[in-house]
Design a protein around this motif. Sequence first.
Motif, PDB file in Angstrom:
ATOM      1  N   LEU A 214      -7.094  -2.897  -2.936  1.00 47.13           N
ATOM      2  CA  LEU A 214      -7.366  -2.596  -1.920  1.00 47.13           C
ATOM      3  C   LEU A 214      -8.103  -1.603  -1.791  1.00 47.13           C
ATOM      4  O   LEU A 214      -8.474  -0.961  -2.508  1.00 47.13           O
ATOM      5  CB  LEU A 214      -5.414  -1.969  -1.676  1.00 47.13           C
TER       6      LEU A 214
ATOM      7  N   ILE B 148      -4.761  -5.349  -7.301  1.00 41.81           N
ATOM      8  CA  ILE B 148      -3.501  -5.841  -6.484  1.00 41.81           C
ATOM      9  C   ILE B 148      -2.807  -6.635  -8.383  1.00 41.81           C
ATOM     10  O   ILE B 148      -3.007  -7.626  -8.449  1.00 41.81           O
ATOM     11  CB  ILE B 148      -2.906  -6.581  -5.474  1.00 41.81           C
TER      12      ILE B 148
ATOM     13  N   SER C 252      -7.934  -1.315   4.229  1.00 43.92           N
ATOM     14  CA  SER C 252      -6.461  -0.920   4.168  1.00 43.92           C
ATOM     15  C   SER C 252      -6.446  -0.291   5.296  1.00 43.92           C
ATOM     16  O   SER C 252      -7.970   0.537   5.584  1.00 43.92           O
ATOM     17  CB  SER C 252      -6.427   0.270   3.097  1.00 43.92           C
TER      18      SER C 252
ATOM     19  N   VAL D 265       3.390  -2.214  -4.357  1.00 40.38           N
ATOM     20  CA  VAL D 265       2.694  -1.948  -4.837  1.00 40.38           C
ATOM     21  C   VAL D 265       2.511  -0.976  -4.645  1.00 40.38           C
ATOM     22  O   VAL D 265       2.193   0.254  -3.525  1.00 40.38           O
ATOM     23  CB  VAL D 265       1.452  -2.846  -4.555  1.00 40.38           C
TER      24      VAL D 265
ATOM     25  N   THR E 109      -0.028   2.191  -5.234  1.00 42.03           N
ATOM     26  CA  THR E 109      -1.588   2.197  -5.261  1.00 42.03           C
ATOM     27  C   THR E 109      -2.683   3.248  -5.014  1.00 42.03           C
ATOM     28  O   THR E 109      -2.583   4.140  -4.089  1.00 42.03           O
ATOM     29  CB  THR E 109      -1.959   1.764  -3.180  1.00 42.03           C
TER      30      THR E 109
ATOM     31  N   GLY F  17      -1.464  -1.202  -8.794  1.00 38.69           N
ATOM     32  CA  GLY F  17      -2.093  -1.468  -7.767  1.00 38.69           C
ATOM     33  C   GLY F  17      -3.332  -0.253  -7.974  1.00 38.69           C
ATOM     34  O   GLY F  17      -3.203   0.384  -8.687  1.00 38.69           O
ATOM     35  N   ALA F  18      -4.050  -0.302  -6.870  1.00 36.52           N
ATOM     36  CA  ALA F  18      -4.833   1.128  -6.505  1.00 36.52           C
ATOM     37  C   ALA F  18      -5.293   0.575  -5.161  1.00 36.52           C
ATOM     38  O   ALA F  18      -5.779  -0.118  -4.471  1.00 36.52           O
ATOM     39  CB  ALA F  18      -6.270   1.427  -7.694  1.00 36.52           C
ATOM     40  N   GLU F  19      -5.948   1.948  -4.909  1.00 36.09           N
ATOM     41  CA  GLU F  19      -6.773   1.740  -3.684  1.00 36.09           C
ATOM     42  C   GLU F  19      -8.090   2.667  -4.098  1.00 36.09           C
ATOM     43  O   GLU F  19      -8.063   3.944  -3.723  1.00 36.09           O
ATOM     44  CB  GLU F  19      -5.805   3.033  -2.633  1.00 36.09           C
TER      45      GLU F  19
ATOM     46  N   HIS G 143       1.123  -1.181  -0.183  1.00 31.52           N
ATOM     47  CA  HIS G 143      -0.297  -0.151  -0.407  1.00 31.52           C
ATOM     48  C   HIS G 143       0.704   1.458   0.224  1.00 31.52           C
ATOM     49  O   HIS G 143       1.436   1.204   0.911  1.00 31.52           O
ATOM     50  CB  HIS G 143      -0.588   0.297   1.233  1.00 31.52           C
TER      51      HIS G 143
ATOM     52  N   HIS H 266       1.593   5.052  -2.314  1.00 32.45           N
ATOM     53  CA  HIS H 266       1.402   6.410  -3.296  1.00 32.45           C
ATOM     54  C   HIS H 266       2.918   6.731  -3.410  1.00 32.45           C
ATOM     55  O   HIS H 266       3.527   7.657  -2.834  1.00 32.45           O
ATOM     56  CB  HIS H 266       0.127   7.386  -2.406  1.00 32.45           C
TER      57      HIS H 266
END
Length: 245
Positions: free
Chosen positions: A107, A99, A136, A38, A40, A78-80, A5, A7
């Motif tokens: 996530l 992911i 998350s 990853v 995200t 990936g992304a949150e 996780h 940015h």
Amino acid sequence: MIDIHTHILPSLDDGPQTIEESIELCKIAANDGIKTIVATPHSKDGVYEAKSDEILRKVTELNLKLKEIQLDLEILPGAEVHINERLAEDIESGEALAINNGKKFILLELPFIFIPPATDKLISSLKSIGIVSILSHAERIMKFQKKPEILEQLVKSGALVQITAQSLTGDFGSSERKCAEWLLKHNIVHFIASDVHSLTGRPPILSRALERAAKIMGEEEAIALVSHNPRQIINGHDFRPKENY
Ligand SMILES: [Fe+2]
């Protein structure tokens, strides 16, 4: 170690704004013993709408830069993704990036102050079509801080739990630290990640949290949260927590 996780991609959300800053963050991560990150970025949270093709392009670009400077670190996409009713369709279409672009582990970000009433059902229905939700920064969500049993219930519905490294080290305050410790003691944490945003705010450092976790649950179990467990996620394997965990 693997950080699931982060940015870390430039100018997509409230993370770094330049590729130079992204590279600096990557150097800190590599120096801390992190080998895989990853990326995200926030998606669908009403403020940031990082698009999948843009995320994939920026991951390739950052990996190329890291290769140029011979930094032993790989970035995966990936992304949150903020919770929303269209999640299953968005994952299927690729609009919500799972992911490592694997369509298996997402996530999932919940609001900080309330848990939407249908969260339980959404997690179960995603699970029924083979998509596992990773919640998350669970320890920062006020409802879970007040009543962690609610989170236990979501785990029974099929969710996995990520907590933030800096919460464990006390940098977010005592409510976050206490909740993170409670969750660790009750074996309902599956991942520790940095949720890195910037050089000053939340750096990509896992080693200090790992030390804290090891004191609470033992070294082997703590290492699983930054190594064994995340590896299964990025490889898209069926998730099995480490034996004896
Ligand atoms: Fe985040």
